[in-house]
Structure formats: structure tokens, C-alpha cells
Design an enzyme around this catalytic site. Sequence first.
Site, mmCIF file in Angstrom:
data_model
loop_
_atom_site.group_PDB
_atom_site.id
_atom_site.type_symbol
_atom_site.label_atom_id
_atom_site.label_comp_id
_atom_site.label_asym_id
_atom_site.label_seq_id
_atom_site.Cartn_x
_atom_site.Cartn_y
_atom_site.Cartn_z
ATOM 1 N N HIS A 205 1.219 -104.690 79.088
ATOM 2 C CA HIS A 205 0.248 -103.607 78.894
ATOM 3 C C HIS A 205 0.601 -102.474 79.841
ATOM 4 C CE1 HIS A 205 -3.678 -101.635 80.031
ATOM 5 N NE2 HIS A 205 -3.703 -101.502 78.720
ATOM 6 N N HIS B 260 -0.133 -92.750 81.806
ATOM 7 C CA HIS B 260 -1.477 -93.178 81.429
ATOM 8 C C HIS B 260 -2.335 -91.919 81.371
ATOM 9 C CE1 HIS B 260 -4.899 -96.342 82.012
ATOM 10 N NE2 HIS B 260 -4.713 -95.988 80.774
#
Length: 487
Positions: free
Chosen positions: A14, A60
Site C-alpha cells: 500500500h 500521497h
Amino acid sequence: MNAPLSHYFIYTGHNSYLTGNQLSSPCSEVPIIKALRRGVRVIELDLWPNSSKDNVHVLHGRTLTTPVDLLRCLRSIKENAFVASPYPVIITLEDHLTPDLQDKVAQMVHETFGDMLFCPKFGKLKELPTPESLKHRILISTKPPKEYLEAEEDKRTKSQRAKDTLNDDDDDVWGAEPSRATSIRFQSVKYESDGSDNDHDNEDLEDHLKETDTCPTYKNLIAIHAGKPKGGLEEALKVERDKVRRLSLAEQALEKAAEHHQQDIVKFTQKNILRIYPKGTRFTSSNYKPLVGWLHGAQMVAFNMQGYGRALWLMHGMFRANGGCGYVKKPDFLMTNGPNNEVFNLKAELPVKLILKVKIYMGDGWHLDFKKTHFDAYSPPDFYTRVGISGAPADEIMRKTQKIEDDWTPVWNEEFTFPLTLPEIALLRIEVHEYDMSEKDDFGGQTCLPVSELRPGIRAVPLCNRKGDPYTSARLLIRFEFVSNLS
């Protein structure tokens, strides 16, 4: 390795580019390289335009993470994809790009991977290929490109937007998409709300989204299509005869869905791919309990590989199976149907199938791996061992030996018995700690082993550090014994 991909648990990362926490750590290709060399087979990349909108960064989104160039990530994947395993690497893309940048990504991917890239010849796959047929191949998984019609979105009233915001239970607001897409996302059904995957886009607004062929090359890259149909969870979990796809759920969304749709989830995962990802509040890159996903047949239980802790030890343990190739065949109980097409029911009471006996004889090697004063400044350590099972809820238990005082080579000679209802998915957890009267006990090593891979007899079991890397010398002498409980 000759069953469809949906028949396997797949070692899944992830936010694979993050070096640390989810909010401010630098992005880099280094954690991608480390993950691939450990055997991870699914790498996640979040794609965003750079500040001048002429190139693609991996980061991110809407956090303080510093970006890394996409091309560096792709080249690192190519160079390291098959160091640990010859079986396919899947790249899941969370795409926040304009059509022209999607074209640029398509060009980068084609030029980087060339013939390594697997692209279906006839559009969407009707059945997933096998790991054996995909050796040394790279697959792309993302949603097909869509053109957001801003004019349609602008028609929504302020009251509608306010209502959507009140109904939102998203834990991951800091990871959300840019403003206009965020307001669309707010109308998502609750079980999909988490900013860490592109599948959270609201498919109920697909009438306002126009599929475009502005970048057919990008669309043609996609081997495993992600997304969900219109409607709620029941619709999302429908199995289509002539189509396979990937669905993503946040960890807490899976737990909610499992309350009323457990068997639907298992049926879905018999043919399709289910990806579970950490909830957005795990800012420190911690992880969740992977058994919840595995017991429902989820192939991609996505973990933050740059962190460490007991949850990650379980992940390491599961993928020690099958030669550490990154693919573990799902147990038969998740893949077979009964006479009335019923599937495995986790809530049903199950009989004990197998009894595992574990005898901890002794430990050795710490005096070679640690300084004499590491555990105690004035005397040898007081070691004890914790041993237990992670697996089906009925099987989970943790036991521990007595502590042996002042001894670098402790001898316990203690045996523990573990009755197992689902030995096929059980993991044996082993931890060594040093007793400390005044402070927290010191860590002395750990390992996690799939019960299905254990062999009877006396074994020297190497121990690992907190990050899952093996110590040079520390190990335990253990005997394993199996007693079948089936008549």
C-alpha cells in the site's frame, strides 16, 4: 500455479513509494525496490501532475509528502520485479491525471516495460490468467479513464454539497482528491469512503461522466479493470459471467460489509479480485489484522511495508509459504461451493480438524547477536517465549513459557497444544522477550510460520528482528507434532 489469479492470496503493498509515515515522509523508489526484493507482487503508485502540469509525480496527494518522479519508480520496478520471484507483478495506479498526462504515462509504461507488459488482446478479461502463464510479466490495474464534466458537477446545489458532507464518514480527508473530485466523492456509498484508492469515485454519478477515447493507449494498458457498478454493496459484489474486475474496500468497510454480506464477498472473490487497504487514520503507516481479509477470500490485503509490528509479521509469515514466490493458493474451503451453491460461512461453528503440538526446547545465539549489556547491564537475560495461533477466530490463542533467569541459552522444555478448526489458513506466532521487572520487557526476536508449511520433527527456527529481517544467530529449537482430529 495454474489456477486463475483470483485463486491466490497475493503479496500486496500500500502506498509503496512512501519511506515512512503517510503525511510527511519523502516518496522514493527505494521502498519499492525493498518490497519487490522481499517478494511483494503488487505495487501501488499514486499519480499526480507536477506543479507545471507537464509531468507526472508519485506522491500521497494533499499531504506534505515530497514527490518522486514516476519514471524512476517504473524503472526500479522493471529492474527488481523478478529478483525474488518469477511470477507477475501487478501495478495498481491511483490516477489523478488529465488525459494528456495519461497519454504520457502510457508512453512511459510502454517504453519502460515493452514486451514485459501484459495487455489483454480483446479488451476486458472474461477470466483472470494464471500466475504460471504470466511469469516475468507486468500487469496494470486501475479504473478506465473518465472525463469529469465540470459543468454537470457545478449544477449541484450548495445544499446538496452540505448534505453530502454531513453524510460522509471518510477517515482519510487529508488524502482526498482535488476539490471538484472531492465533492463528487462525498456522495460515495459509505463502504467505499477512504482516499487511498481510486475506486472510491462515485459510480452513481456515472451518468454525468462521459467515457472518452482521448487516450485509448492508456486505456489499453489496463489488464485488470478496477471500479464498481452503479448501486450499493450488493450490486458491487455481483459476479458477472463474462467479466472480471477488482474492487477495493477500506479495512473498516470490509468489517461492516462482512456483517451482512459475508457469503457474497466470498463468492465475489472466487472469480474477481478484492483489495483491502488501511483506513486513512493510520498516519504512522501502521497496519491492520490481515486475517479478516484472507478469511473472506480477499486476494490483495494491502499493507504498509515500510512499517513494522505484529500485523506485518503475520503478512511476512503468510508469504513464507509456497517458496516465498508472493502467491499463496487460497484454501479449498474458500473456493468450493456446496450442493445449493452455498460457500464458506465464517460464522458457522466448525469442528477441530487438526491438533498442533509445539514443544519449545531451548534458545541460543543471542550472545552472538547482541552486546552483553543489551538486555541487562548487570546480569544475563531472563528470556521467555510466547507462542500462539493467528487464524480463524476460534483458533486464536497465545500462550507463554516460564522465564528462565540469568541465562543466554535458556532451556524451557515446555509443550503447548493448539486445536485448529482451519489449519489451512492458520499462522504460528512465536516471540521471545526478556523479562524486565521495572520497565517494559525487552524484545528478543520473532517469527511467524504458516501451519500448512510446518513439517513434523525437531527444527531449528531462526528468529527475526522487529522489521522482519533475520538475526544472524538467534534461534529456537522446537518440535512440531500433528494429530489429525478427523474420523
